[in-house]
Design an enzyme around this catalytic site. Sequence first.
Site, mmCIF file in Angstrom:
data_model
loop_
_atom_site.group_PDB
_atom_site.id
_atom_site.type_symbol
_atom_site.label_atom_id
_atom_site.label_comp_id
_atom_site.label_asym_id
_atom_site.label_seq_id
_atom_site.Cartn_x
_atom_site.Cartn_y
_atom_site.Cartn_z
ATOM 1 N N LYS A 202 38.519 34.113 42.552
ATOM 2 C CA LYS A 202 37.300 33.959 41.749
ATOM 3 C C LYS A 202 36.082 34.456 42.525
ATOM 4 C CE LYS A 202 39.040 30.298 38.757
ATOM 5 N NZ LYS A 202 38.921 28.898 38.292
ATOM 6 N N ARG A 234 45.334 25.599 42.821
ATOM 7 C CA ARG A 234 45.935 26.604 41.940
ATOM 8 C C ARG A 234 45.673 27.971 42.548
ATOM 9 N NH1 ARG A 234 44.384 29.831 37.522
ATOM 10 N NH2 ARG A 234 45.884 29.880 35.777
#
Length: 250
Positions: A202, A234
């Site tokens: 991200k 995750r």
Amino acid sequence: MGVINVTPDSFSDGGRFTDPKEAARQALALVEAGASVLDIGAESTRPNFVPVPVDEEIRRLVPAIEAIRDVTDASISVDTVKPEAARAALDAGADVINDMNGILAPGMAELAAETGCGLIIAHSGGSYPDLHRPVEGDAVVVVRDFLEERLAHALDAGVKKDCIILDPGVGFGKTMDDNVRLMDSASEFSFGCPVLIGVSRKRVLAHLYPGIDPEEATVLASLRALNAGADMVRVHGTEAIMEIHLKMAP
């Protein structure tokens, strides 16, 4: 939690695992590298994503989940906001619903209660499909209040508390500073449930660790979240983080 996107357009690995055989091969690689949960998604939720019709989402999900279930007993979560897709995935062998829409869709909490599956309740900036709407106010307070209310909704629907995981939704409608604060405040989102943090690949990684390889930055950010009280992370690749975890183990 290892990520497998069976989509043609995900921001990091779109198109790599649309073939169920490739999805199963990746699942085995993630499990061998240390993943205990495999998160399968068939709709990209990157910024400005185009919603996928539920029939198409199911068409992508079911063969992949069936193929993965044939090769591993690892837990499988389905990354979806749609109850119809979640039910099809559970019928195909999934164990967990991972809902970025905070179980706002009618029937999602009831489905989890009916089936007894695991349930991940995540916060995003707005309701589907506006998942990246900017959060207004103090992000930690907004997210904490949302997750507390959604947890109560799930329990009222009959979901058992020990089936629930909470996710503050790093990267969904938050500023870079918000994302860092959410990671560093992971323990505040528990309410007696495990907390999941997803930072893999991200944009916050470049903000936190400029100039560092994204995979290495994912490891650093994930460990930062774990040290702040997260129980699960995750990631798209588990090998690097498991290597560091083993080195740190007593």
